[in-house]
Scaffold this motif. Structure first.
Motif, PDB file in Angstrom:
ATOM      1  N   ASP A   1       0.860  -1.185  -0.086  1.00 43.29           N
ATOM      2  CA  ASP A   1      -0.030  -0.036   0.107  1.00 43.29           C
ATOM      3  C   ASP A   1       0.947   1.168   0.024  1.00 43.29           C
ATOM      4  OD1 ASP A   1      -2.034   1.742   0.243  1.00 43.29           O
ATOM      5  OD2 ASP A   1      -2.695   1.102   2.163  1.00 43.29           O
ATOM      6  N   PRO A   2       0.750   2.062  -1.137  1.00 41.34           N
ATOM      7  CA  PRO A   2       1.617   3.376  -1.092  1.00 41.34           C
ATOM      8  C   PRO A   2       1.416   4.419  -0.092  1.00 41.34           C
ATOM      9  CG  PRO A   2       0.684   2.761  -3.242  1.00 41.34           C
ATOM     10  CD  PRO A   2      -0.082   2.023  -2.188  1.00 41.34           C
ATOM     11  N   LEU A   3       0.163   4.121   0.656  1.00 36.96           N
ATOM     12  CA  LEU A   3      -0.327   5.103   1.718  1.00 36.96           C
ATOM     13  C   LEU A   3       0.829   4.948   2.900  1.00 36.96           C
ATOM     14  CD1 LEU A   3      -3.951   5.306   1.635  1.00 36.96           C
ATOM     15  CD2 LEU A   3      -2.349   6.883   0.585  1.00 36.96           C
ATOM     16  N   ASN A   4       1.330   3.722   2.808  1.00 32.15           N
ATOM     17  CA  ASN A   4       2.240   3.351   3.949  1.00 32.15           C
ATOM     18  C   ASN A   4       3.662   4.259   3.892  1.00 32.15           C
ATOM     19  OD1 ASN A   4       0.331   1.863   5.328  1.00 32.15           O
ATOM     20  ND2 ASN A   4       1.059  -0.045   4.619  1.00 32.15           N
ATOM     21  N   TRP A   5       3.994   4.561   2.622  1.00 28.92           N
ATOM     22  CA  TRP A   5       4.972   5.608   2.441  1.00 28.92           C
ATOM     23  C   TRP A   5       5.058   6.772   3.546  1.00 28.92           C
ATOM     24  CZ3 TRP A   5       4.917   6.289  -3.607  1.00 28.92           C
ATOM     25  CH2 TRP A   5       5.239   5.179  -4.116  1.00 28.92           C
ATOM     26  N   PHE A   6       3.789   7.348   3.831  1.00 28.81           N
ATOM     27  CA  PHE A   6       3.599   8.404   4.596  1.00 28.81           C
ATOM     28  C   PHE A   6       3.444   8.208   6.045  1.00 28.81           C
ATOM     29  CE2 PHE A   6       1.803   9.287   0.518  1.00 28.81           C
ATOM     30  CZ  PHE A   6       2.330  10.346  -0.107  1.00 28.81           C
ATOM     31  N   GLY A   7       3.841   6.937   6.502  1.00 37.38           N
ATOM     32  CA  GLY A   7       3.723   6.571   7.789  1.00 37.38           C
ATOM     33  C   GLY A   7       2.684   5.517   8.293  1.00 37.38           C
ATOM     34  N   ILE A   8       2.352   5.257   9.562  1.00 40.87           N
ATOM     35  CA  ILE A   8       1.528   4.241   9.962  1.00 40.87           C
ATOM     36  C   ILE A   8       0.099   4.985  10.137  1.00 40.87           C
ATOM     37  CG2 ILE A   8       0.729   2.732  11.646  1.00 40.87           C
ATOM     38  CD1 ILE A   8       3.695   2.267  12.308  1.00 40.87           C
ATOM     39  N   LEU A   9       0.168   6.037  10.812  1.00 41.32           N
ATOM     40  CA  LEU A   9      -1.095   6.966  10.862  1.00 41.32           C
ATOM     41  C   LEU A   9      -1.428   7.737   9.694  1.00 41.32           C
ATOM     42  CD1 LEU A   9      -0.932   7.386  14.833  1.00 41.32           C
ATOM     43  CD2 LEU A   9      -2.291   5.930  13.647  1.00 41.32           C
ATOM     44  N   VAL A  10      -1.902   7.427   8.699  1.00 41.63           N
ATOM     45  CA  VAL A  10      -2.171   8.244   7.465  1.00 41.63           C
ATOM     46  C   VAL A  10      -3.384   9.148   7.663  1.00 41.63           C
ATOM     47  CG1 VAL A  10      -1.606   8.157   4.947  1.00 41.63           C
ATOM     48  CG2 VAL A  10      -1.586   6.017   6.325  1.00 41.63           C
ATOM     49  N   PRO A  11      -3.379  10.314   7.190  1.00 43.99           N
ATOM     50  CA  PRO A  11      -4.573  11.136   7.465  1.00 43.99           C
ATOM     51  C   PRO A  11      -5.781  10.348   6.702  1.00 43.99           C
ATOM     52  CG  PRO A  11      -2.769  12.459   6.627  1.00 43.99           C
ATOM     53  CD  PRO A  11      -2.405  11.066   6.772  1.00 43.99           C
ATOM     54  N   HIS A  12      -7.063  10.410   7.149  1.00 44.81           N
ATOM     55  CA  HIS A  12      -8.194   9.967   6.758  1.00 44.81           C
ATOM     56  C   HIS A  12      -8.284  10.321   5.501  1.00 44.81           C
ATOM     57  CE1 HIS A  12     -11.706   7.986   6.651  1.00 44.81           C
ATOM     58  NE2 HIS A  12     -12.677   8.987   6.382  1.00 44.81           N
ATOM     59  N   SER A  13      -8.269  11.716   5.003  1.00 47.37           N
ATOM     60  CA  SER A  13      -8.640  12.229   3.572  1.00 47.37           C
ATOM     61  C   SER A  13      -7.657  11.708   2.854  1.00 47.37           C
ATOM     62  CB  SER A  13      -8.209  13.735   3.798  1.00 47.37           C
ATOM     63  OG  SER A  13      -7.015  13.951   4.249  1.00 47.37           O
ATOM     64  N   LEU A  14      -6.487  11.141   2.968  1.00 44.06           N
ATOM     65  CA  LEU A  14      -5.493  10.446   2.103  1.00 44.06           C
ATOM     66  C   LEU A  14      -6.082   9.215   1.696  1.00 44.06           C
ATOM     67  CD1 LEU A  14      -2.974  11.136   0.600  1.00 44.06           C
ATOM     68  CD2 LEU A  14      -1.647  10.035   2.444  1.00 44.06           C
ATOM     69  N   ARG A  15      -6.649   8.391   2.736  1.00 43.46           N
ATOM     70  CA  ARG A  15      -7.412   7.156   2.445  1.00 43.46           C
ATOM     71  C   ARG A  15      -8.489   7.286   1.502  1.00 43.46           C
ATOM     72  NH1 ARG A  15      -4.735   3.084   4.468  1.00 43.46           N
ATOM     73  NH2 ARG A  15      -3.558   3.470   6.561  1.00 43.46           N
ATOM     74  N   GLN A  16      -9.318   8.288   1.668  1.00 38.64           N
ATOM     75  CA  GLN A  16     -10.523   8.544   1.049  1.00 38.64           C
ATOM     76  C   GLN A  16     -10.131   8.900  -0.266  1.00 38.64           C
ATOM     77  OE1 GLN A  16     -12.469  11.741   3.312  1.00 38.64           O
ATOM     78  NE2 GLN A  16     -13.885  10.574   3.868  1.00 38.64           N
ATOM     79  N   ALA A  17      -8.870   9.632  -0.640  1.00 37.17           N
ATOM     80  CA  ALA A  17      -8.315  10.032  -2.025  1.00 37.17           C
ATOM     81  C   ALA A  17      -8.064   8.872  -2.594  1.00 37.17           C
ATOM     82  CB  ALA A  17      -7.323  11.112  -1.842  1.00 37.17           C
ATOM     83  N   GLN A  18      -7.633   7.915  -1.922  1.00 37.62           N
ATOM     84  CA  GLN A  18      -6.961   6.685  -2.553  1.00 37.62           C
ATOM     85  C   GLN A  18      -8.392   5.904  -3.043  1.00 37.62           C
ATOM     86  OE1 GLN A  18      -5.401   3.481  -0.162  1.00 37.62           O
ATOM     87  NE2 GLN A  18      -3.988   3.243  -1.787  1.00 37.62           N
ATOM     88  N   ALA A  19      -9.345   5.644  -2.201  1.00 39.78           N
ATOM     89  CA  ALA A  19     -10.586   4.969  -2.535  1.00 39.78           C
ATOM     90  C   ALA A  19     -11.421   5.471  -3.904  1.00 39.78           C
ATOM     91  CB  ALA A  19     -11.427   4.892  -1.288  1.00 39.78           C
ATOM     92  N   SER A  20     -11.239   7.264  -3.592  1.00 36.37           N
ATOM     93  CA  SER A  20     -11.756   7.632  -4.783  1.00 36.37           C
ATOM     94  C   SER A  20     -11.236   7.647  -5.971  1.00 36.37           C
ATOM     95  CB  SER A  20     -12.100   9.343  -4.385  1.00 36.37           C
ATOM     96  OG  SER A  20     -12.767   9.637  -3.141  1.00 36.37           O
ATOM     97  N   PHE A  21      -9.934   7.528  -6.183  1.00 41.77           N
ATOM     98  CA  PHE A  21      -9.089   7.316  -7.199  1.00 41.77           C
ATOM     99  C   PHE A  21      -9.398   5.745  -7.815  1.00 41.77           C
ATOM    100  CE2 PHE A  21      -5.378   5.476  -9.463  1.00 41.77           C
ATOM    101  CZ  PHE A  21      -5.218   6.488 -10.482  1.00 41.77           C
ATOM    102  N   ARG A  22      -9.429   5.024  -6.888  1.00 39.26           N
ATOM    103  CA  ARG A  22      -9.781   3.450  -7.554  1.00 39.26           C
ATOM    104  C   ARG A  22     -11.302   3.587  -8.057  1.00 39.26           C
ATOM    105  NH1 ARG A  22      -7.312   0.430  -2.247  1.00 39.26           N
ATOM    106  NH2 ARG A  22      -5.164   0.450  -3.085  1.00 39.26           N
ATOM    107  N   GLU A  23     -12.271   4.092  -7.264  1.00 41.48           N
ATOM    108  CA  GLU A  23     -13.580   4.475  -8.008  1.00 41.48           C
ATOM    109  C   GLU A  23     -13.584   4.978  -9.279  1.00 41.48           C
ATOM    110  OE1 GLU A  23     -18.029   5.974  -6.654  1.00 41.48           O
ATOM    111  OE2 GLU A  23     -16.280   6.003  -5.121  1.00 41.48           O
TER     112      GLU A  23
END
Length: 112
Positions: free
Chosen positions: A53-75
């Protein structure tokens, strides 16, 4: 961390895409697009999902908005594949309609 803290030099040399856009052609010549998880295509054993998961490049506690952006990109990627498939079907339907209209004109001209 800013835009300069993550760049091509920080990418892992073993980095693989998480999804792929595939295409196939039907017997009538229409193409269809769909999104497939890359892990479903490769026979290699997958490392743990946390490592991929590339979000883990940003650390363990990634901002929720970043996870939402990833989900929106996939959609959005899935919607883009669906729209491309639909656009091909629409273009095919329009060309079929034009062909039938042309045949109808020829029949009408032949009847008069």
């Amino acid at each position: 961390m800013g835009a300069k803290s993550v760049g091509p030099l920080q990418y892992s040399s073993r980095m693989k895409p998480q999804v792929c856009v595939c295409t196939s052609e039907a017997q009538n010549g229409l193409q269809k697009f769909w999104v497939v998880r890359a892990s479903a295509q490769t026979p290699e054993p997958d490392p743990s999902p946390a490592l991929q998961d590339p979000l883990n490049w940003f650390g363990i506690l990634v901002p929720h908005s970043l996870r939402q952006a990833q989900a929106s990109f996939r959609e959005g990627l899935q919607l883009a594949a669906d729209m491309a498939s639909l656009q091909i079907r629409i273009n095919w339907g329009q060309s079929q309609l034009r062909g039938l209209q042309e045949k109808l004109k020829q029949l009408e001209l032949g009847a008069t």
